[in-house]
Scaffold this motif. Structure first.
Motif, short mmCIF file in Angstrom:
data_model
loop_
_atom_site.label_atom_id
_atom_site.label_comp_id
_atom_site.label_asym_id
_atom_site.label_seq_id
_atom_site.Cartn_x
_atom_site.Cartn_y
_atom_site.Cartn_z
N GLY A 66 0.82 -1.22 0.00
CA GLY A 66 0.00 0.00 0.00
C GLY A 66 0.85 1.26 0.00
N ILE A 67 2.05 1.16 0.52
CA ILE A 67 2.98 2.29 0.50
C ILE A 67 3.82 2.31 -0.78
N LEU A 68 4.28 1.14 -1.20
CA LEU A 68 5.19 1.06 -2.34
C LEU A 68 4.52 1.27 -3.70
N ILE A 69 3.30 0.82 -3.86
CA ILE A 69 2.63 0.97 -5.16
C ILE A 69 2.43 2.45 -5.52
N PRO A 70 1.92 3.30 -4.60
CA PRO A 70 1.83 4.73 -4.96
C PRO A 70 3.21 5.35 -5.21
N TYR A 71 4.22 4.91 -4.45
CA TYR A 71 5.57 5.42 -4.67
C TYR A 71 6.03 5.11 -6.10
N ILE A 72 5.87 3.89 -6.52
CA ILE A 72 6.29 3.49 -7.86
C ILE A 72 5.50 4.24 -8.92
N TYR A 73 4.18 4.37 -8.71
CA TYR A 73 3.33 5.10 -9.66
C TYR A 73 3.81 6.54 -9.81
N TYR A 74 3.99 7.25 -8.68
CA TYR A 74 4.39 8.65 -8.76
C TYR A 74 5.83 8.81 -9.22
N TYR A 75 6.69 7.85 -8.95
CA TYR A 75 8.06 7.90 -9.43
C TYR A 75 8.07 7.97 -10.97
N PHE A 76 7.33 7.07 -11.60
CA PHE A 76 7.30 7.06 -13.05
C PHE A 76 6.51 8.24 -13.62
N LYS A 77 5.45 8.65 -12.93
CA LYS A 77 4.66 9.79 -13.40
C LYS A 77 5.49 11.07 -13.34
N ILE A 78 6.20 11.29 -12.24
CA ILE A 78 7.01 12.49 -12.10
C ILE A 78 8.17 12.46 -13.08
N LYS A 79 8.77 11.29 -13.25
CA LYS A 79 9.90 11.16 -14.18
C LYS A 79 9.45 11.49 -15.61
N SER A 80 8.30 10.97 -16.02
CA SER A 80 7.82 11.26 -17.37
C SER A 80 7.40 12.72 -17.52
N SER A 81 6.83 13.30 -16.46
CA SER A 81 6.45 14.71 -16.55
C SER A 81 7.68 15.60 -16.63
N TYR A 82 8.77 15.22 -15.96
CA TYR A 82 10.02 15.99 -16.06
C TYR A 82 10.55 15.97 -17.49
N LYS A 83 10.50 14.80 -18.13
CA LYS A 83 10.97 14.71 -19.51
C LYS A 83 10.13 15.60 -20.42
N GLY A 84 8.82 15.53 -20.27
CA GLY A 84 7.92 16.38 -21.06
C GLY A 84 8.12 17.85 -20.75
N PHE A 85 8.35 18.14 -19.49
CA PHE A 85 8.55 19.52 -19.06
C PHE A 85 9.84 20.08 -19.66
N GLU A 86 10.90 19.29 -19.68
CA GLU A 86 12.17 19.73 -20.26
C GLU A 86 12.03 19.95 -21.77
N ALA A 87 11.32 19.06 -22.43
CA ALA A 87 11.12 19.21 -23.87
C ALA A 87 10.32 20.47 -24.17
N ALA A 88 9.28 20.72 -23.39
CA ALA A 88 8.47 21.93 -23.59
C ALA A 88 9.28 23.19 -23.29
N LYS A 89 10.13 23.10 -22.28
CA LYS A 89 10.96 24.25 -21.92
C LYS A 89 11.92 24.59 -23.07
N ILE A 90 12.51 23.59 -23.67
CA ILE A 90 13.43 23.82 -24.78
C ILE A 90 12.70 24.42 -25.98
N LYS A 91 11.51 23.91 -26.29
CA LYS A 91 10.70 24.47 -27.39
C LYS A 91 10.37 25.93 -27.12
N GLU A 92 9.98 26.22 -25.88
CA GLU A 92 9.60 27.58 -25.51
C GLU A 92 10.80 28.53 -25.62
#
Length: 176
Positions: A66-92
């Motif tokens: 119950g503790i580890l599953i949300p951690y893993i979910y948010y780990y990958f969600k935050i990691k993918s959002s960082y990649k998208g955020f960096e790509a958008a930042k470079i475009k901007e």
């Protein structure tokens, strides 16, 4: 009040990092620390279950998952959002190089002009303002954010803008 601001890549990067931290920092800190507890409970649960299968070992394993599953979910969600955020930042950055932004604070609205594009925000459109790291963040009802840094306008003008925004009945975030 009118301001003419030349696009600065370093200021833009700092402001976007500030926005990212506002969105994700609490979750990162929470899940960074909580996964240690999840791993610890999982190991104890496995040891208890391995010795002699019982309800206590299963309980520890369930709580740890119950503790580890949300951690893993948010780990990958935050990691993918960082990649998208960096790509958008470079475009901007590429799109805004050498542009000049015009900000005008009037009694009725805030006007932002870039080239031939103009955005007008009535003061009622803003739900909150924040002051973080000498930056003023104005957030609209549509969750659009506008950021103005003290570095861009100077200390006196920045304080004057904050006073002006406060008088427009924009609510200040209580976390500042």
């Amino acid at each position: 009040m009118k301001f003419e601001l030349k696009f600065d890549e370093d200021i833009f990067r700092n402001q976007m990092d500030l926005l990212r931290d506002l969105a994700w920092k609490d979750k990162i800190v929470y899940y960074k620390n909580s996964h240690f507890l999840g791993i610890f409970l999982f190991i104890i649960g496995c040891m208890l279950f391995y010795e002699r299968p019982n309800l206590l070992g299963i309980t520890f394993i369930i709580f740890s998952l119950g503790i580890l599953i949300p951690y893993i979910y948010y780990y990958f969600k935050i990691k993918s959002s960082y990649k998208g955020f960096e790509a958008a930042k470079i475009k901007e950055i590429e799109a805004n190089k050498n542009l000049i932004f015009h900000w005008e604070f009037t009694e009725q609205c805030l006007i932002e002009k870039v080239l031939d594009y103009e955005r007008v925000f009535n003061w009622d459109d803003f739900i909150v303002y924040l002051i973080r790291d000498n930056n003023l963040l104005l957030i609209t009802k549509n969750h659009e954010s506008m950021i103005l840094g003290e570095v861009e306008v100077g200390k006196e003008n920045f304080e004057e803008i904050i006073d002006f925004v406060e008088k427009r009945n924009v609510k200040k975030n209580k976390l500042t």
